[in-house]
Design an enzyme around this catalytic site. Structure first.
Site, PDB file in Angstrom:
ATOM      1  N   LYS A   5       0.841  -1.204   0.000  1.00  0.00           N
ATOM      2  CA  LYS A   5       0.000   0.000   0.000  1.00  0.00           C
ATOM      3  C   LYS A   5       0.875   1.253   0.000  1.00  0.00           C
ATOM      4  O   LYS A   5       0.598   2.217  -0.707  1.00  0.00           O
ATOM      5  CB  LYS A   5      -0.952  -0.020   1.204  1.00  0.00           C
ATOM      6  N   GLN A  56      -4.872  -1.638   9.185  1.00  0.00           N
ATOM      7  CA  GLN A  56      -4.696  -2.950   8.548  1.00  0.00           C
ATOM      8  C   GLN A  56      -5.335  -4.041   9.418  1.00  0.00           C
ATOM      9  O   GLN A  56      -5.060  -4.135  10.620  1.00  0.00           O
ATOM     10  CB  GLN A  56      -3.194  -3.231   8.347  1.00  0.00           C
ATOM     11  N   ASP A  99     -11.192   2.795   3.410  1.00  0.00           N
ATOM     12  CA  ASP A  99     -11.482   1.374   3.184  1.00  0.00           C
ATOM     13  C   ASP A  99     -12.982   1.157   2.938  1.00  0.00           C
ATOM     14  O   ASP A  99     -13.384   0.079   2.494  1.00  0.00           O
ATOM     15  CB  ASP A  99     -11.046   0.538   4.405  1.00  0.00           C
TER      16      ASP A  99
END
Ligand code: NAP
Length: 279
Positions: free
Chosen positions: A52, A96, A119
């Site tokens: 990422k 995460q 997200d």
């Protein structure tokens, strides 16, 4: 022979578009910043976070990295998120997953401001998706829509079947296909006759989490098959939820694993970061 849907090439095109846009913004003195939080030392998560950050660098997005020890308390993590929520120079926040045992994932994700929830997991953004309002959309299903559109595959009016109903893939996938005017059926582990349902699909999206589960017997001739699954076999090779060798001869188009949906997830994360500044 099925057309191969090239997620690598399509994700690169998406990232190049983002890069061009961040360069335009930079010329006006506007920067895009993503804060990435990793708790613990899970090796797979470390790889995801590294990828990422690499994508951020490619796209001209600044990334701030917070790597916290596995024994970090929930309160400490929540405090960090609150601090990042309040910072004007942070546009997106990503935690995460999975988080170590003892930390309540839902509580943590709910703490992220919906305006920085790149997200697309916050209940506010999930709700917006279901009522057709603008908001962040979960990256993997958003990536599937881009794969279909950029491969010239029409969704409107098509029978779309989604295998799997998870909050991060199956459900938002169904909402997005519906938004594109597909006729959508969602299947799951209690579906009475899965084969009978998947055989109706013009577009079949598989997110079941079982290696090579879907073979040709589940697929209508000429269907478009999107494989969201990703597994590493004992031989070290990656495979999906679809038995590619069995399905490829009957499908009209199919995503490979690797190189299909996977690369799109990160590209759409970058897209969400950009839209945190542009929209
Ligand atoms: P998940 O949370 O485990 O959900 C799996 C879904 O499949 C559940 O809804 C489950 O039904 C359903 N299911 C399980 N067995 C079934 C069966 N025999 N028949 C019909 N449905 C069945 O998985 P997920 O998070 O959605 O992920 C799915 C796959 O995508 C995994 O392989 C994951 O690694 C992969 N993935 C890839 C990316 C990417 O970037 N490429 C991103 C996310 C996930 P119930 O609800 O009834 O239990």
């Amino acid at each position: 022979m099925a057309k191969l849907i090239d997620g690598k090439a399509i994700s690169l095109a998406v990232k190049d578009e983002i890069k061009a846009k961040t360069e335009e913004l930079a010329a006006k003195g506007i920067s895009v910043t993503l804060a990435v939080i990793l708790v613990g030392e899970d090796p797979a998560s470390q790889v995801y976070v590294k990828n990422k950050k690499k994508a951020c660098e490619y796209c001209g997005i600044r990334s701030l990295s917070y790597e916290l020890p596995a024994d970090t308390t929930e309160e400490k993590l929540l405090d960090l998120i609150k601090e990042l929520n309040d910072r004007d120079d942070v546009n997106g926040i990503l935690v995460q997953l999975p988080l170590p045992d003892g930390i309540n994932e839902d509580r943590v994700l709910d703490e992220i401001s919906p305006l920085k929830d790149v997200d697309g997991f916050h209940p506010v953004n999930v709700g917006k998706l279901s009522i057709g309002k603008k908001g962040y959309v979960s990256c993997t299903p958003a990536g599937v829509i881009q794969l279909l559109k950029r491969s010239g595959i029409e969704i409107s009016g098509k029978e779309c079947v989604v295998v799997g109903r998870s909050n991060i893939v199956g459900k938002p996938m169904a909402m997005l296909l519906l938004r594109e005017n597909g006729t959508v059926t969602v299947t799951h582990s209690r579906t009475a006759d899965l084969r009978e349902v998947t055989k109706r699909a013009d577009i079949l999206v598989v997110a079941i989490g079982k290696p090579r589960f879907i073979d040709a017997s589940y697929v209508k001739d000429g269907a478009v098959v999107i494989d969201v699954g990703i597994h590493r076999g004992e031989d070290g090779k990656l495979c999906g939820d679809v038995d590619f060798d069995s399905v490829e001869p009957v499908a009209s188009a199919i995503t490979p694993v690797p190189g299909g949906v996977g690369p799109m997830t990160i590209a759409m994360l970058m897209y969400n970061c950009l839209s945190s500044v542009c929209d």
